[in-house]
Design a protein around this motif. Structure first.
Motif, PDB file in Angstrom:
ATOM      1  N   GLY A  63       0.985  -1.189   0.041  1.00  0.00           N
ATOM      2  CA  GLY A  63       0.063   0.022   0.089  1.00  0.00           C
ATOM      3  C   GLY A  63       1.011   1.245  -0.112  1.00  0.00           C
ATOM      4  O   GLY A  63       0.524   2.182  -0.654  1.00  0.00           O
ATOM      5  N   LYS A  64       1.905   1.422   0.796  1.00  0.00           N
ATOM      6  CA  LYS A  64       2.681   2.514   0.912  1.00  0.00           C
ATOM      7  C   LYS A  64       3.515   2.636  -0.608  1.00  0.00           C
ATOM      8  O   LYS A  64       3.610   3.877  -0.721  1.00  0.00           O
ATOM      9  N   GLN A  66       2.431   1.789  -3.565  1.00  0.00           N
ATOM     10  CA  GLN A  66       1.506   2.030  -4.721  1.00  0.00           C
ATOM     11  C   GLN A  66       1.177   3.465  -4.453  1.00  0.00           C
ATOM     12  O   GLN A  66       1.189   4.331  -5.257  1.00  0.00           O
ATOM     13  N   GLU A  67       1.084   4.107  -3.057  1.00  0.00           N
ATOM     14  CA  GLU A  67       0.699   5.526  -2.813  1.00  0.00           C
ATOM     15  C   GLU A  67       1.814   6.304  -3.226  1.00  0.00           C
ATOM     16  O   GLU A  67       1.363   7.347  -3.793  1.00  0.00           O
ATOM     17  N   LYS A  71       2.213   8.935  -6.626  1.00  0.00           N
ATOM     18  CA  LYS A  71       2.162  10.412  -6.277  1.00  0.00           C
ATOM     19  C   LYS A  71       3.615  10.697  -6.890  1.00  0.00           C
ATOM     20  O   LYS A  71       4.116  12.178  -6.810  1.00  0.00           O
TER      21      LYS A  71
END
Length: 99
Positions: A63-64, A66-67, A71
């Motif tokens: 998740g980290k 992908q985030e 960005k």
């Protein structure tokens, strides 16, 4: 438990695909992926397609990353370049089982 994302692309532009994957590898690993690997299918229904595999140590790390990648302006540009030469065929996520 590892998380592996598999993404398949179709393109006949081999050199460009390899160069884009090399740049993507740097970006994904910078943000915490354990690795990014590029392969090409030589047999079966996906023969000639490309496989990008990325591995993460946990769902939290997945998740980290992908985030962070979403960005990252360098990745946004790279993804736009990639979509000009390749067509996304599919994406799967596999969850490793600790034995």
């Amino acid at each position: 438990m590892s998380i592996v994302q598999f993404t398949r692309f179709k393109t006949d532009k081999a050199e460009e695909m390899v160069q884009i994957a090399k740049q993507a590898k740097k970006i994904f690993e910078k943000h915490g992926a354990e690795f990014l690997r590029l392969s090409r299918f030589h047999t079966g229904v996906w023969a000639g397609e490309w496989l990008v595999a990325t591995r993460y140590s946990s769902w939290e790390v997945y998740g980290k990353v992908q985030e962070a990648v979403a960005k990252d302006p360098e990745f946004t540009q790279l993804q736009a370049e990639g979509m000009k030469i390749a067509e996304l065929q599919g994406r799967n996520i596999a969850v490793g089982i600790d034995l």
